[in-house]
Motif scaffolding. Sequence first.
Motif, PDB file in Angstrom:
ATOM      1  N   LYS A  51       0.840  -1.202   0.000  1.00 52.27           N
ATOM      2  CA  LYS A  51       0.000   0.000   0.000  1.00 52.27           C
ATOM      3  C   LYS A  51       0.869   1.244   0.000  1.00 52.27           C
ATOM      4  N   GLU A  52       0.518   2.190  -0.847  1.00 52.79           N
ATOM      5  CA  GLU A  52       1.219   3.474  -0.912  1.00 52.79           C
ATOM      6  C   GLU A  52       0.234   4.597  -1.191  1.00 52.79           C
ATOM      7  N   VAL A  53       0.535   5.757  -0.640  1.00 54.89           N
ATOM      8  CA  VAL A  53      -0.226   6.973  -0.904  1.00 54.89           C
ATOM      9  C   VAL A  53       0.733   7.959  -1.569  1.00 54.89           C
ATOM     10  N   ILE A  54       0.345   8.450  -2.719  1.00 54.32           N
ATOM     11  CA  ILE A  54       1.190   9.390  -3.455  1.00 54.32           C
ATOM     12  C   ILE A  54       1.024  10.770  -2.832  1.00 54.32           C
ATOM     13  N   GLY A  55       2.125  11.339  -2.391  1.00 57.29           N
ATOM     14  CA  GLY A  55       2.105  12.642  -1.742  1.00 57.29           C
ATOM     15  C   GLY A  55       2.170  13.785  -2.730  1.00 57.29           C
ATOM     16  N   SER A  56       2.411  14.966  -2.198  1.00 56.71           N
ATOM     17  CA  SER A  56       2.358  16.174  -3.019  1.00 56.71           C
ATOM     18  C   SER A  56       3.627  16.447  -3.810  1.00 56.71           C
ATOM     19  N   SER A  57       4.715  15.721  -3.530  1.00 58.65           N
ATOM     20  CA  SER A  57       5.978  16.045  -4.199  1.00 58.65           C
ATOM     21  C   SER A  57       6.195  15.294  -5.512  1.00 58.65           C
ATOM     22  N   VAL A  58       5.324  14.351  -5.859  1.00 61.73           N
ATOM     23  CA  VAL A  58       5.495  13.529  -7.059  1.00 61.73           C
ATOM     24  C   VAL A  58       4.265  13.677  -7.952  1.00 61.73           C
ATOM     25  N   LEU A  59       4.483  13.903  -9.241  1.00 59.62           N
ATOM     26  CA  LEU A  59       3.359  14.045 -10.167  1.00 59.62           C
ATOM     27  C   LEU A  59       2.821  12.716 -10.662  1.00 59.62           C
ATOM     28  N   ALA A  60       3.709  11.749 -10.912  1.00 59.96           N
ATOM     29  CA  ALA A  60       3.266  10.478 -11.478  1.00 59.96           C
ATOM     30  C   ALA A  60       4.127   9.342 -10.949  1.00 59.96           C
ATOM     31  N   VAL A  61       3.521   8.187 -10.862  1.00 57.47           N
ATOM     32  CA  VAL A  61       4.225   6.974 -10.466  1.00 57.47           C
ATOM     33  C   VAL A  61       4.051   5.959 -11.581  1.00 57.47           C
ATOM     34  N   THR A  62       5.160   5.349 -12.011  1.00 59.21           N
ATOM     35  CA  THR A  62       5.125   4.349 -13.070  1.00 59.21           C
ATOM     36  C   THR A  62       5.743   3.058 -12.567  1.00 59.21           C
ATOM     37  N   VAL A  63       5.020   1.955 -12.743  1.00 60.55           N
ATOM     38  CA  VAL A  63       5.525   0.618 -12.433  1.00 60.55           C
ATOM     39  C   VAL A  63       5.350  -0.198 -13.700  1.00 60.55           C
TER      40      VAL A  63
END
Length: 135
Positions: A51-63
């Motif tokens: 489980k992860e929550v994307i915070g305010s410092s990252v625009l996109a996450v790619t896996v």
Amino acid sequence: MTLNLKTGFGAVGDDSTNDTAAVQAAFTAAITTGEALYVPPGRYRCHSQIKEVIGSSVLAVTVFGDGPQSSFRFTGGGGMRIECPNIFRSVNLKDFELATLISGGPSAALTVTCPGYSNTGKGTPANVISNVHIR
């Protein structure tokens, strides 16, 4: 730069080793740095939810992986969960497999809770889930 689940975080991917800690650490790093996470071919057994929550410092996450040969196999805890409460964040998941091997009933292999945002004028991509095999 691209993060590598095996070489960067010590995941084994042999379908018997508990790779939960390595997978969680890799996801945390990808979400913290904004770098893409590559999942090499292997069967990564996870005994609890990732489980992860994307915070305010990252625009996109790619896996991304190499198709069904890159497989997360959940034996407990409910699969993979990604949340991004801000509409200006996006999740890009491509070319891997998610399998739940939990006895006694169904479990969600993937939960993505992101409003996403698609506006070419602002340059922020929408959420993309492509060639992710769920079984």
